[in-house]
Design an enzyme around this catalytic site. Structure first.
Site, PDB file in Angstrom:
ATOM      1  N   HIS A  19      -1.362  -1.139  19.558  1.00 13.52           N
ATOM      2  CA  HIS A  19      -1.679  -0.879  20.975  1.00 13.52           C
ATOM      3  C   HIS A  19      -2.386   0.472  21.118  1.00 13.52           C
ATOM      4  CE1 HIS A  19       2.143  -3.417  21.914  1.00 13.52           C
ATOM      5  NE2 HIS A  19       1.115  -4.147  22.308  1.00 13.52           N
ATOM      6  N   LYS A  43       9.363 -13.406  28.503  1.00 15.09           N
ATOM      7  CA  LYS A  43      10.208 -12.984  27.383  1.00 15.09           C
ATOM      8  C   LYS A  43      11.258 -12.010  27.926  1.00 15.09           C
ATOM      9  CE  LYS A  43       5.858 -12.155  24.933  1.00 15.09           C
ATOM     10  NZ  LYS A  43       5.077 -11.095  24.296  1.00 15.09           N
ATOM     11  N   ARG A  92      -5.882 -10.291  17.883  1.00 18.10           N
ATOM     12  CA  ARG A  92      -5.633  -9.955  16.480  1.00 18.10           C
ATOM     13  C   ARG A  92      -6.118 -11.048  15.541  1.00 18.10           C
ATOM     14  NH1 ARG A  92       0.372  -8.728  18.086  1.00 18.10           N
ATOM     15  NH2 ARG A  92      -0.377 -10.300  19.529  1.00 18.10           N
ATOM     16  N   SER A 130       4.704  -6.289  18.446  1.00 17.90           N
ATOM     17  CA  SER A 130       5.988  -5.748  18.908  1.00 17.90           C
ATOM     18  C   SER A 130       7.137  -6.618  18.410  1.00 17.90           C
ATOM     19  CB  SER A 130       6.025  -5.695  20.434  1.00 17.90           C
ATOM     20  OG  SER A 130       4.981  -4.906  20.923  1.00 17.90           O
TER      21      SER A 130
END
Ligand code: ADP
Length: 159
Positions: A19, A43, A92, A130
C-alpha cells in the site's frame, strides 16, 4: 486550476509496504491523495477502525499531500464529498482483476464523473496482502519484510 485529488480506498487491515509504495508513487501524480479507510466492509476487521486510522496516519505523516480519513458511505459519494476526481486501486495479479473490474464498472454506473485508475506495485511488493500478513502473524511467522515497524508492533499487541 482544479486540484487533482485521488481517493485510495481500502480496508488497510493492516496497511502494508505494498500500500505504502503505491501511495508514495500516487502522491507524486496528484495534488492530494486521500486514504479512505472503510469502516464496514463485508470482511470483519482484525484491527479496529481507530487502530487502522492511527497507524496509517503515523506511517504517512511525512508525505505532505496525503491524508487519512475513514468513511461508511458509498465510495463514489465519499469521493464526491472530498472533491476527488479519481478512485485509485492497486492491481497485483490477474486474480485481482475480476473483482476490481466489477467494482470499477459499478462505481462508474453510480457516478460517471469519477474515474477509476489502477496502479501496479513494484515487483517486490506484488505478493503482499493484508490477509497474508495476518495469516503469517497468526502462525508465528516473520512479517517484518511486509509491514513497517509500528504496524508489526501493534499487530503483535492485538494478537
Ligand atoms: P480492500 O479490502 O478494498 O481490497 P485492501 O486494503 O486490501 O482493501 O487494498 C486496497 C487496495 O490496495 C486494493 O485495490 C488492493 O488491490 C490494493 N493493494 C493491496 N495490496 C497491494 C500491494 N501489495 N500492491 C499494490 N496494491 C495493493
Amino acid at each position: 486550476m482544479t486540484k487533482k485529488i485521488a481517493i485510495y480506498p481500502g480496508s488497510f487491515d493492516p496497511i502494508t509496504n505494498g500500500h505504502i509504495d503505491l501511495i508514495k508513487r500516487a502522491s507524486k501524480l496528484f495534488d492530494e491523495v486521500i486514504i479512505g479507510i472503510t469502516q464496514n466492509s463485508k470482511k470483519s476487521a482484525f484491527l479496529d477502525i481507530k487502530d487502522r486510522i492511527q497507524l496509517s496516519q503515523e506511517i504517512l505523516k511525512d508525505i505532505d499531500n496525503v491524508k487519512v480519513l475513514s468513511f461508511n458511505t458509498l465510495l463514489v459519494d465519499f469521493a464526491q464529498a472530498q472533491n476527488a476526481q479519481v478512485i485509485l486501486r492497486g492491481l497485483r495479479a490477474v486474480s485481482d482483476f475480476e473483482y476490481e473490474f466489477q467494482l470499477s464498472g459499478m462505481n462508474k454506473h453510480l457516478n460517471s464523473n469519477i474515474e477509476t485508475l489502477f496502479m501496479t506495485p513494484a515487483e517486490q511488493y506484488a505478493n503482499i496482502s493484508s490477509s497474508l500478513v495476518r495469516e503469517i502473524l497468526s502462525l508465528g511467522g516473520d512479517i517484518s519484510l511486509f509491514v513497517p515497524k509500528p504496524v508489526e508492533a501493534l499487530l503483535k499487541k492485538r494478537l
